[in-house]
Design a protein around this motif. Sequence first.
Motif, PDB file in Angstrom:
ATOM      1  N   VAL A   1     -37.823  10.061  27.752  1.00 45.69           N
ATOM      2  CA  VAL A   1     -38.282   8.825  28.003  1.00 45.69           C
ATOM      3  C   VAL A   1     -38.749   8.701  29.375  1.00 45.69           C
ATOM      4  CG1 VAL A   1     -37.309   6.446  28.442  1.00 45.69           C
ATOM      5  CG2 VAL A   1     -36.421   7.822  26.510  1.00 45.69           C
ATOM      6  N   GLU A   2     -40.037   8.381  29.613  1.00 50.98           N
ATOM      7  CA  GLU A   2     -40.633   7.984  30.939  1.00 50.98           C
ATOM      8  C   GLU A   2     -40.038   6.667  31.479  1.00 50.98           C
ATOM      9  OE1 GLU A   2     -42.139   8.464  34.292  1.00 50.98           O
ATOM     10  OE2 GLU A   2     -42.511  10.129  32.734  1.00 50.98           O
ATOM     11  N   CYS A   3     -39.532   6.954  32.795  1.00 46.28           N
ATOM     12  CA  CYS A   3     -39.042   5.952  33.659  1.00 46.28           C
ATOM     13  C   CYS A   3     -40.033   5.261  34.553  1.00 46.28           C
ATOM     14  CB  CYS A   3     -37.628   6.391  34.137  1.00 46.28           C
ATOM     15  SG  CYS A   3     -36.500   6.860  33.110  1.00 46.28           S
ATOM     16  N   SER A   4     -40.726   5.993  34.833  1.00 45.47           N
ATOM     17  CA  SER A   4     -41.642   5.287  35.877  1.00 45.47           C
ATOM     18  C   SER A   4     -42.453   3.871  35.511  1.00 45.47           C
ATOM     19  CB  SER A   4     -42.767   6.423  36.411  1.00 45.47           C
ATOM     20  OG  SER A   4     -43.784   6.600  35.444  1.00 45.47           O
ATOM     21  N   THR A   5     -42.415   3.871  34.148  1.00 45.05           N
ATOM     22  CA  THR A   5     -43.266   2.281  33.688  1.00 45.05           C
ATOM     23  C   THR A   5     -42.189   1.281  33.819  1.00 45.05           C
ATOM     24  OG1 THR A   5     -42.184   3.069  31.519  1.00 45.05           O
ATOM     25  CG2 THR A   5     -44.561   3.443  32.106  1.00 45.05           C
ATOM     26  N   ASP A   6     -40.925   1.440  33.722  1.00 42.35           N
ATOM     27  CA  ASP A   6     -39.842   0.272  34.038  1.00 42.35           C
ATOM     28  C   ASP A   6     -38.517   1.096  34.247  1.00 42.35           C
ATOM     29  OD1 ASP A   6     -38.061  -1.851  33.867  1.00 42.35           O
ATOM     30  OD2 ASP A   6     -38.741  -2.284  31.870  1.00 42.35           O
ATOM     31  N   GLU A   7     -38.198   1.220  35.637  1.00 37.39           N
ATOM     32  CA  GLU A   7     -37.190   1.990  36.197  1.00 37.39           C
ATOM     33  C   GLU A   7     -35.690   1.157  35.860  1.00 37.39           C
ATOM     34  OE1 GLU A   7     -37.108   4.321  39.596  1.00 37.39           O
ATOM     35  OE2 GLU A   7     -39.296   4.432  39.884  1.00 37.39           O
ATOM     36  N   ASP A   8     -36.013  -0.200  35.961  1.00 39.75           N
ATOM     37  CA  ASP A   8     -34.921  -0.831  35.560  1.00 39.75           C
ATOM     38  C   ASP A   8     -34.385  -0.936  34.284  1.00 39.75           C
ATOM     39  OD1 ASP A   8     -34.818  -2.371  38.097  1.00 39.75           O
ATOM     40  OD2 ASP A   8     -36.253  -3.989  37.355  1.00 39.75           O
ATOM     41  N   PHE A   9     -35.167  -0.473  33.205  1.00 38.08           N
ATOM     42  CA  PHE A   9     -34.656  -0.085  31.824  1.00 38.08           C
ATOM     43  C   PHE A   9     -33.915   0.924  31.998  1.00 38.08           C
ATOM     44  CE2 PHE A   9     -35.189   2.464  27.827  1.00 38.08           C
ATOM     45  CZ  PHE A   9     -35.005   1.625  27.065  1.00 38.08           C
ATOM     46  N   CYS A  10     -34.332   2.178  32.797  1.00 33.77           N
ATOM     47  CA  CYS A  10     -33.486   3.345  32.771  1.00 33.77           C
ATOM     48  C   CYS A  10     -32.185   3.119  33.627  1.00 33.77           C
ATOM     49  CB  CYS A  10     -34.259   4.440  33.285  1.00 33.77           C
ATOM     50  SG  CYS A  10     -35.705   4.880  32.268  1.00 33.77           S
ATOM     51  N   ARG A  11     -32.180   2.262  34.410  1.00 32.66           N
ATOM     52  CA  ARG A  11     -30.893   2.062  34.981  1.00 32.66           C
ATOM     53  C   ARG A  11     -29.893   1.391  34.164  1.00 32.66           C
ATOM     54  NH1 ARG A  11     -34.469   0.003  39.241  1.00 32.66           N
ATOM     55  NH2 ARG A  11     -34.917   1.435  40.842  1.00 32.66           N
ATOM     56  N   ARG A  12     -30.320   0.673  33.240  1.00 33.12           N
ATOM     57  CA  ARG A  12     -29.475  -0.040  32.184  1.00 33.12           C
ATOM     58  C   ARG A  12     -28.972   1.018  31.442  1.00 33.12           C
ATOM     59  NH1 ARG A  12     -33.639  -4.195  32.554  1.00 33.12           N
ATOM     60  NH2 ARG A  12     -34.341  -3.533  30.731  1.00 33.12           N
ATOM     61  N   GLN A  13     -29.458   2.201  31.493  1.00 36.31           N
ATOM     62  CA  GLN A  13     -29.123   3.312  30.411  1.00 36.31           C
ATOM     63  C   GLN A  13     -28.275   4.281  31.455  1.00 36.31           C
ATOM     64  OE1 GLN A  13     -29.623   2.963  27.489  1.00 36.31           O
ATOM     65  NE2 GLN A  13     -31.107   1.157  28.031  1.00 36.31           N
ATOM     66  N   LYS A  14     -27.650   3.773  32.492  1.00 36.18           N
ATOM     67  CA  LYS A  14     -26.724   4.676  33.080  1.00 36.18           C
ATOM     68  C   LYS A  14     -27.472   5.783  34.060  1.00 36.18           C
ATOM     69  CE  LYS A  14     -23.266   1.875  31.566  1.00 36.18           C
ATOM     70  NZ  LYS A  14     -23.062   0.754  32.652  1.00 36.18           N
ATOM     71  N   VAL A  15     -28.596   5.712  34.290  1.00 39.83           N
ATOM     72  CA  VAL A  15     -29.405   6.713  34.826  1.00 39.83           C
ATOM     73  C   VAL A  15     -29.441   6.284  36.320  1.00 39.83           C
ATOM     74  CG1 VAL A  15     -31.781   7.560  35.206  1.00 39.83           C
ATOM     75  CG2 VAL A  15     -31.102   7.214  32.972  1.00 39.83           C
TER      76      VAL A  15
END
Length: 243
Positions: free
Chosen positions: A107-121
């Motif tokens: 999953v590429e996070c640079s497009t929406d890093e808030d999304f990845c933070r919600r996945q405990k990243v």
Amino acid sequence: MRSFHLLLVALVAFSSLVSARITQEQREASNAANAKIRHVPQPDFTKKIEDAAAAVSKGEAPSMALVFFGALWCQYTALLNPTWLKFQEEFEKLKLSEEYDVEIFKVECSTDEDFCRRQKVEGYPTVNLYKGGNLVEECMEDKPEGFVKYIERKTAELEKKKPEPAAAAPSKVAAPEKLQVGTEKNDAPSAEGIEVDIKSERLEESTYSTFGILSFGSFFVLVALYTVRTLRRRNSRHQALLG
């Protein structure tokens, strides 16, 4: 409290001491590998998680997913890309998807890093293991064979942790006895009894207050220990990627 915050700042500073320096050749190899890695867009990832959870609720066996969260700007992600591609090729060669009902993707996070933070990243790269739509843990492997063995090991471990069926509830529950207060047949509670109850209540309040203070302090100690452990493991992976 202030000292705890200073400790966290120091830990974050320590984690940034090791910086990645990749060559142009490594960057080109990373870009070539990234183009062959199976990517899943963020909305599709959400749907996969929801579908997996829905399948479990219908009584189906929970599936697993090993997900690589990375960012284009992150040099550690760039270093992991070739390793992940080799793992992906080995994964397909051994047909682990069919054997263990697991899929792998990035999953590429640079497009929406808030999304990845919600996945405990909390940093890149992060590799998370999911089962039945739920996050199980972060995988700290950094070699293709390590990822393969990790899937085999976690499949065996999670199979042993299947929840046992809940015990059947009793058919009848005895109704609680009704207390009659202030009637002709029941005298009012004695003053002595009331005094004992008050003392007992005060004792309980004091006990809970002390327990609350201890729990509050213990919570921050546990958070600090977990942070140290996570940063040490993440730095270990970064060092392995640099090596």
